[in-house]
Scaffold this active site. Structure first.
Site, PDB file in Angstrom:
ATOM      1  N   GLU A  85       0.715  -1.393  -0.173  1.00 19.85           N
ATOM      2  CA  GLU A  85       0.043  -0.078  -0.115  1.00 19.85           C
ATOM      3  C   GLU A  85       0.884   1.322  -0.194  1.00 19.85           C
ATOM      4  O   GLU A  85       0.594   2.100   0.758  1.00 19.85           O
ATOM      5  CB  GLU A  85      -0.650   0.135   1.124  1.00 19.85           C
ATOM      6  CG  GLU A  85      -1.859  -1.300   1.319  1.00 19.85           C
ATOM      7  CD  GLU A  85      -2.820  -1.154   2.465  1.00 19.85           C
ATOM      8  OE1 GLU A  85      -2.887  -0.596   3.280  1.00 19.85           O
ATOM      9  OE2 GLU A  85      -3.744  -2.083   2.408  1.00 19.85           O
ATOM     10  N   GLU A 103      -5.765 -10.825  -1.397  1.00 26.74           N
ATOM     11  CA  GLU A 103      -6.441 -10.698  -0.247  1.00 26.74           C
ATOM     12  C   GLU A 103      -7.916 -10.700  -0.652  1.00 26.74           C
ATOM     13  O   GLU A 103      -8.847 -10.028   0.183  1.00 26.74           O
ATOM     14  CB  GLU A 103      -6.395  -9.379   0.513  1.00 26.74           C
ATOM     15  CG  GLU A 103      -4.747  -9.387   0.879  1.00 26.74           C
ATOM     16  CD  GLU A 103      -4.516  -7.957   1.487  1.00 26.74           C
ATOM     17  OE1 GLU A 103      -5.439  -7.168   2.134  1.00 26.74           O
ATOM     18  OE2 GLU A 103      -3.167  -7.765   1.825  1.00 26.74           O
TER      19      GLU A 103
END
Ligand code: XIL
Length: 391
Positions: free
Chosen positions: A184, A301
């Site tokens: 991220e 994910e």
């Protein structure tokens, strides 16, 4: 040898191990006597979408038949205390991802100590059950220890980061299928021209902290596939488009500098009934652009939010399952996609329960329900794997 051929060979090796693992667990699975929802939908719905499955094999087998890896994230704490959950993970998954145990907050109680116990337990669990193991994550702006605030500064940040990576990636060297080296790092809302997140690491070290991290990981574990992992790359919205653009820019920059990055991880925390927001044509073009750089792609994910759907479980499960089938079918058209991992396996343990529905009904974002029974989502996933082109 060109880098992408190396990745292909490494991948082939891992898949070989995964397939063996799969065969062992298939033998185990017979004793679990799982109830399969073969009647997926009521008759009125069947004409709309048939989510029936014909093969009662674990998810990892459906995936492995196409040269793909299926796996999930799980926590040591739950695997240790919940045998039923542990058996389901061992049965369905060809790969295990620590949900928390490898984050700085868990590993680094103090600047000069490392606490590997919980993550080592998971590595051992994966090995015992013939699963691949993957690392999440070496550099992230969240899950940082309290001491960062007092200790980290411009003078010591590089040393502390490199030391962490050498020690942690070194600890698991040769045992990791892949590492989410950086997680991220992009946030277009922070309005930098490179789209990077204004994180503590960026402020202390500048944008090259990303290169630094990849190089250090490659040095500590030359065999692991090194992944850049991020979220918000799925939807047909200006924000997600900005994220896709920034991701391509970042990956291009890393590649052009010879930084050892091997794959993109796309988290894929989706919303059900998102057909207006998902544009598979754009998504596939993005994945192709990534693949054209010689990179592999992992869905890292996956889960599907049902917060906005009606409470009725049948309706909810059907819409969640459809989102899974649509998304997985679309992304698996891209041959560079080598793995599909869900963030959890059972609704009994999901991070989505931290974001409760307004009506307080339990969220149902994963392939198994709270009783560890296979849901329509499980059907949807096997169908998408069965229909995928062989890798
Ligand atoms: C989540 C865990 O699942 C939660 O238990 C924890 O409270 C917060 O982090 N993206 C990521 C993961 O990369 O590390 C996050 O995991 C979920 C979002």
């Amino acid at each position: 040898m060109p880098k992408n051929r190396l990745i292909t060979r490494r991948h082939a090796l891992h898949l070989g191990l995964g397939t063996l693992a799969t065969m062992g667990a298939l033998a185990n699975s017979c004793s679990l006597n799982r109830q399969l929802p073969v009647k997926a939908l009521d008759d009125s719905e069947k004409s709309e979408r048939d989510l029936m499955v014909v093969r009662d094999a674990p998810l990892k087998d459906h995936a492995a038949a196409k040269g793909l890896i299926y796996g999930a994230a799980a926590l040591t704490y739950y695997l240790k205390q919940d045998e039923e959950f542990a058996a389901s993970i061992a049965q369905e998954c060809g790969m295990l991802v620590p949900g928390l145990e490898l984050k700085w907050k868990a590993l680094r109680p103090s600047p000069d100590s490392f606490k590997f116990g919980a993550a080592d337990w998971l590595a051992e669990f994966a090995q015992t059950h013939g699963m691949l193991f993957r690392g999440h994550t070496l550099v992230w702006h969240q899950a940082t220890p309290k001491w960062f605030k007092e200790v980290l500064n411009r003078q010591n940040a590089e040393k502390i980061l490199l030391e962490h990576i050498a020690k942690v990636a070194g600890h698991y060297a040769g045992k990791m299928h892949s590492w989410d080296v950086v997680n991220e790092a992009i946030e277009p809302d922070h309005e930098r021209s490179d789209g990077l997140r204004n994180s503590r690491w960026l402020r202390l070290l500048g944008p090259d902290y990303i290169d630094l991290a990849f190089r250090a990981t490659a040095e500590a574990d030359p065999k692991a596939m090194l992944v850049y992992n991020d979220y918000g790359l799925d939807n047909d919205t200006p924000k997600d488009e900005a994220r896709r653009v920034a991701t391509l820019k970042l990956l291009e920059r890393l590649k052009s500098k010879g930084t050892p990055v091997h794959a993109l991880g796309t988290q894929a925390h989706l919303w059900a009934k998102d057909s207006t927001a998902l544009n598979f044509k754009k998504l596939k073009t993005f994945l192709r652009d990534v693949a054209d750089m010689g990179l592999k792609i992992l869905v890292t994910e996956l889960d599907v939010k049902d917060n906005h759907l009606p409470q009725d479980i049948q309706t909810r499960d059907r819409d969640v399952a459809k989102a899974y089938e649509d998304y997985i079918s679309a992304v698996l058209e891209e041959p560079a996609v080598i793995a599909v991992l869900t963030w959890g396996l059972s609704d009994r343990y999901t991070w989505r329960s931290h974001f409760p529905r307004k009506d307080k009904a339990a969220v149902r974002p994963l392939p198994l329900d709270k009783q560890m029974k296979r849901k329509l989502t499980w059907n949807a996933m096997t169908r998408a794997f069965d229909q995928a082109p062989v890798r």
